[in-house]
Design an enzyme around this catalytic site. Structure first.
Site, PDB file in Angstrom:
ATOM      1  N   GLY A  81      92.942   0.854 -11.111  1.00 31.13           N
ATOM      2  CA  GLY A  81      91.877   0.522 -12.051  1.00 31.13           C
ATOM      3  C   GLY A  81      90.766  -0.336 -11.496  1.00 31.13           C
ATOM      4  O   GLY A  81      90.117  -1.069 -12.241  1.00 31.13           O
ATOM      5  N   SER A  82      90.468  -0.204 -10.180  1.00 26.37           N
ATOM      6  CA  SER A  82      89.349  -1.008  -9.666  1.00 26.37           C
ATOM      7  C   SER A  82      88.016  -0.531 -10.248  1.00 26.37           C
ATOM      8  O   SER A  82      87.104  -1.333 -10.453  1.00 26.37           O
ATOM      9  CB  SER A  82      89.320  -1.000  -8.136  1.00 26.37           C
ATOM     10  OG  SER A  82      88.932   0.249  -7.631  1.00 26.37           O
ATOM     11  N   ASN A  83      87.882   0.767 -10.517  1.00 22.06           N
ATOM     12  CA  ASN A  83      86.653   1.239 -11.172  1.00 22.06           C
ATOM     13  C   ASN A  83      86.581   0.756 -12.615  1.00 22.06           C
ATOM     14  O   ASN A  83      85.504   0.428 -13.102  1.00 22.06           O
ATOM     15  CB  ASN A  83      86.565   2.766 -11.114  1.00 22.06           C
ATOM     16  CG  ASN A  83      85.974   3.239  -9.802  1.00 22.06           C
ATOM     17  OD1 ASN A  83      84.787   3.046  -9.538  1.00 22.06           O
ATOM     18  ND2 ASN A  83      86.807   3.834  -8.971  1.00 22.06           N
TER      19      ASN A  83
ATOM     20  N   LEU B 293      94.253  11.179 -13.270  1.00 20.36           N
ATOM     21  CA  LEU B 293      94.648  12.308 -12.436  1.00 20.36           C
ATOM     22  C   LEU B 293      95.237  13.468 -13.218  1.00 20.36           C
ATOM     23  O   LEU B 293      95.961  14.302 -12.675  1.00 20.36           O
ATOM     24  CB  LEU B 293      95.609  11.819 -11.343  1.00 20.36           C
ATOM     25  CG  LEU B 293      95.028  10.695 -10.475  1.00 20.36           C
ATOM     26  CD1 LEU B 293      95.999  10.278  -9.393  1.00 20.36           C
ATOM     27  CD2 LEU B 293      93.688  11.098  -9.872  1.00 20.36           C
TER      28      LEU B 293
ATOM     29  N   ASN C 184      82.987  11.236 -15.159  1.00 23.54           N
ATOM     30  CA  ASN C 184      84.045  11.008 -14.163  1.00 23.54           C
ATOM     31  C   ASN C 184      83.401  10.543 -12.867  1.00 23.54           C
ATOM     32  O   ASN C 184      82.248  10.855 -12.579  1.00 23.54           O
ATOM     33  CB  ASN C 184      84.794  12.315 -13.906  1.00 23.54           C
ATOM     34  CG  ASN C 184      85.910  12.167 -12.885  1.00 23.54           C
ATOM     35  OD1 ASN C 184      86.698  11.202 -12.944  1.00 23.54           O
ATOM     36  ND2 ASN C 184      86.002  13.094 -11.948  1.00 23.54           N
TER      37      ASN C 184
ATOM     38  N   HIS D  96      84.172  10.823  -8.734  1.00 13.93           N
ATOM     39  CA  HIS D  96      84.972  11.531  -7.735  1.00 13.93           C
ATOM     40  C   HIS D  96      84.604  10.972  -6.365  1.00 13.93           C
ATOM     41  O   HIS D  96      83.414  10.754  -6.100  1.00 13.93           O
ATOM     42  CB  HIS D  96      84.695  13.033  -7.803  1.00 13.93           C
ATOM     43  CG  HIS D  96      85.512  13.825  -6.834  1.00 13.93           C
ATOM     44  ND1 HIS D  96      86.846  14.126  -7.062  1.00 13.93           N
ATOM     45  CD2 HIS D  96      85.203  14.356  -5.620  1.00 13.93           C
ATOM     46  CE1 HIS D  96      87.309  14.811  -6.030  1.00 13.93           C
ATOM     47  NE2 HIS D  96      86.339  14.954  -5.147  1.00 13.93           N
TER      48      HIS D  96
HETATM   49  C1  GAR Z   1      88.859   6.396  -7.087  1.00 13.30           C
HETATM   50  O1  GAR Z   1      88.565   6.495  -5.724  1.00 13.30           O
HETATM   51  C2  GAR Z   1      88.356   7.631  -7.814  1.00 13.30           C
HETATM   52  O2  GAR Z   1      87.154   8.138  -7.292  1.00 13.30           O
HETATM   53  C3  GAR Z   1      89.489   8.592  -7.564  1.00 13.30           C
HETATM   54  O3  GAR Z   1      90.649   7.815  -7.750  1.00 13.30           O
HETATM   55  C4  GAR Z   1      90.363   6.459  -7.327  1.00 13.30           C
HETATM   56  C5  GAR Z   1      90.828   5.518  -8.413  1.00 13.30           C
HETATM   57  O4  GAR Z   1      90.765   4.182  -7.955  1.00 13.30           O
HETATM   58  N1  GAR Z   1      89.437   9.693  -8.463  1.00 13.30           N
HETATM   59  C6  GAR Z   1      89.706  10.943  -8.078  1.00 13.30           C
HETATM   60  O5  GAR Z   1      90.089  11.233  -6.963  1.00 13.30           O
HETATM   61  C7  GAR Z   1      89.510  11.985  -9.175  1.00 13.30           C
HETATM   62  N2  GAR Z   1      89.447  13.313  -8.618  1.00 13.30           N
HETATM   63  P1  GAR Z   1      90.837   2.972  -8.994  1.00 13.30           P
HETATM   64  O6  GAR Z   1      92.102   3.180  -9.836  1.00 13.30           O
HETATM   65  O7  GAR Z   1      90.957   1.756  -8.120  1.00 13.30           O
HETATM   66  O8  GAR Z   1      89.602   2.984  -9.815  1.00 13.30           O
END
Ligand code: GAR
Length: 225
Positions: A17-19, A90, A107, A109
Site C-alpha cells: 500500500g505505498s501508493n 491484483l 489504476n 501500472h
Molecule cells: C505498484 O508498483 C503498482 O504499480 C503495481 O503493484 C505495486 C503495488 O505497490 N500494480 C500492478 O502491477 C498492477 N498491474 P504498493 O502496494 O506499494 O502500492
C-alpha cells in the site's frame, strides 16, 4: 471545495500500500482544497499491509475474498463510494463495477502501457520482462479501468530510464518513486473532474503537474483529449 462536492474515494490494494499512502499524503497536503475524501480501503487479502495503513488513519476497511467478487459492489454501496483508485490490486474488478464506475475508476501500472501489461503482468514480473526485452525506458502508467486488464484509456505516464546495471529490484524502486509522484495527482485530477473519460473512450481535460520537488522528470503535462 465544499463537503457536498467531495468525491468519496475507495482505494483497492492487495499489498503493502505505498501508493495508497502516497494518495493519502497528497490529499492531506491539499487540505481544504482536496477534491476527495478517502472513505474505504478494500483488499482481497486480510494480511495486506495497506489495511494497516488504513486502520492507522481511521479509514474503514473491507476484505472481500477472491471467491466472493460480488462482495465488492456491496462494499462500495455500503460506503457510498463515488470514485475508485486501484493501487496494487491484483484481481480483475468485476464488470458490473467497472461499468457502474466508468470514468471514475483508475489504476496505476508499473510500465509504459500498452507494453508490458495484461493478465499476470504485475509487480516484479513486469520489471523482469522490461529488462529481458532490452527496453531503455520504462515508467508508470495511470489509466482509466475497463473490464480488461491494463487496457483502459491512458491518463498519464512518466518515463524512467533503464540503466545497464539495473536489476528488477532497483528498477522497481525507481518506477515506484515515479508512481508516488504521478498517481496521487491523477487521482485528484479525476476526482476534481479536471480529467475525464469521454463517451468516445478518449481522455478529456488537461492537468499540469509540478513534479519539480517530487521526481527528476521535471514538469509533466497530462495530455488533453
Ligand atoms: C505498484 O508498483 C503498482 O504499480 C503495481 O503493484 C505495486 C503495488 O505497490 N500494480 C500492478 O502491477 C498492477 N498491474 P504498493 O502496494 O506499494 O502500492
Amino acid at each position: 471545495m465544499t463537503t457536498a462536492t467531495l468525491a468519496r474515494l475507495a482505494v483497492f490494494a492487495s499489498g503493502g500500500g505505498s501508493n495508497l499512502q502516497a494518495i493519502l499524503d497528497h490529499l492531506d497536503a491539499l487540505g481544504a482544497a482536496a477534491p476527495a475524501a478517502p472513505v474505504l480501503v478494500l483488499s482481497d487479502r486480510s494480511d495486506a499491509g495497506a489495511l494497516d495503513r488504513a486502520r492507522a488513519r481511521g479509514i474503514a476497511v473491507e476484505v472481500v475474498p477472491r471467491d466472493r467478487p460480488e462482495g465488492i459492489a456491496a462494499a462500495l454501496a455500503r460506503h457510498d463510494v463515488t470514485h475508485i483508485a486501484l493501487a496494487g490490486f491484483l484481481r480483475l474488478v468485476p464488470e458490473e463495477v467497472t461499468h457502474a464506475f466508468r470514468g471514475r475508476i483508475v489504476n496505476v501500472h508499473p510500465a509504459l502501457l500498452p507494453a508490458f501489461g495484461g493478465p499476470g503482468m504485475y509487480g516484479t514480473r513486469v520489471h523482469e520482462a522490461v529488462l529481458r526485452s532490452g527496453a531503455r525506458v520504462t515508467g508508470p502508467t495511470v489509466h482509466f479501468v475497463d473490464a480488461r486488464y491494463d487496457e483502459g484509456a491512458i491518463i498519464a505516464q512518466i518515463p524512467v530510464p533503464v540503466r545497464s546495471d539495473d536489476t528488477a529490484a532497483t528498477l522497481a524502486a525507481r518506477v515506484l518513486a515515479a508512481e508516488h509522484a504521478l498517481y496521487p495527482r491523477c487521482v485528484a485530477a479525476v476526482a476534481a473532474g479536471e480529467v475525464s473519460l469521454g463517451a468516445d473512450g478518449r481522455v478529456r481535460g488537461t492537468a499540469t503537474f509540478d513534479f519539480d520537488r517530487a521526481a527528476p522528470a521535471g514538469r509533466q503535462t497530462v495530455p488533453a483529449g
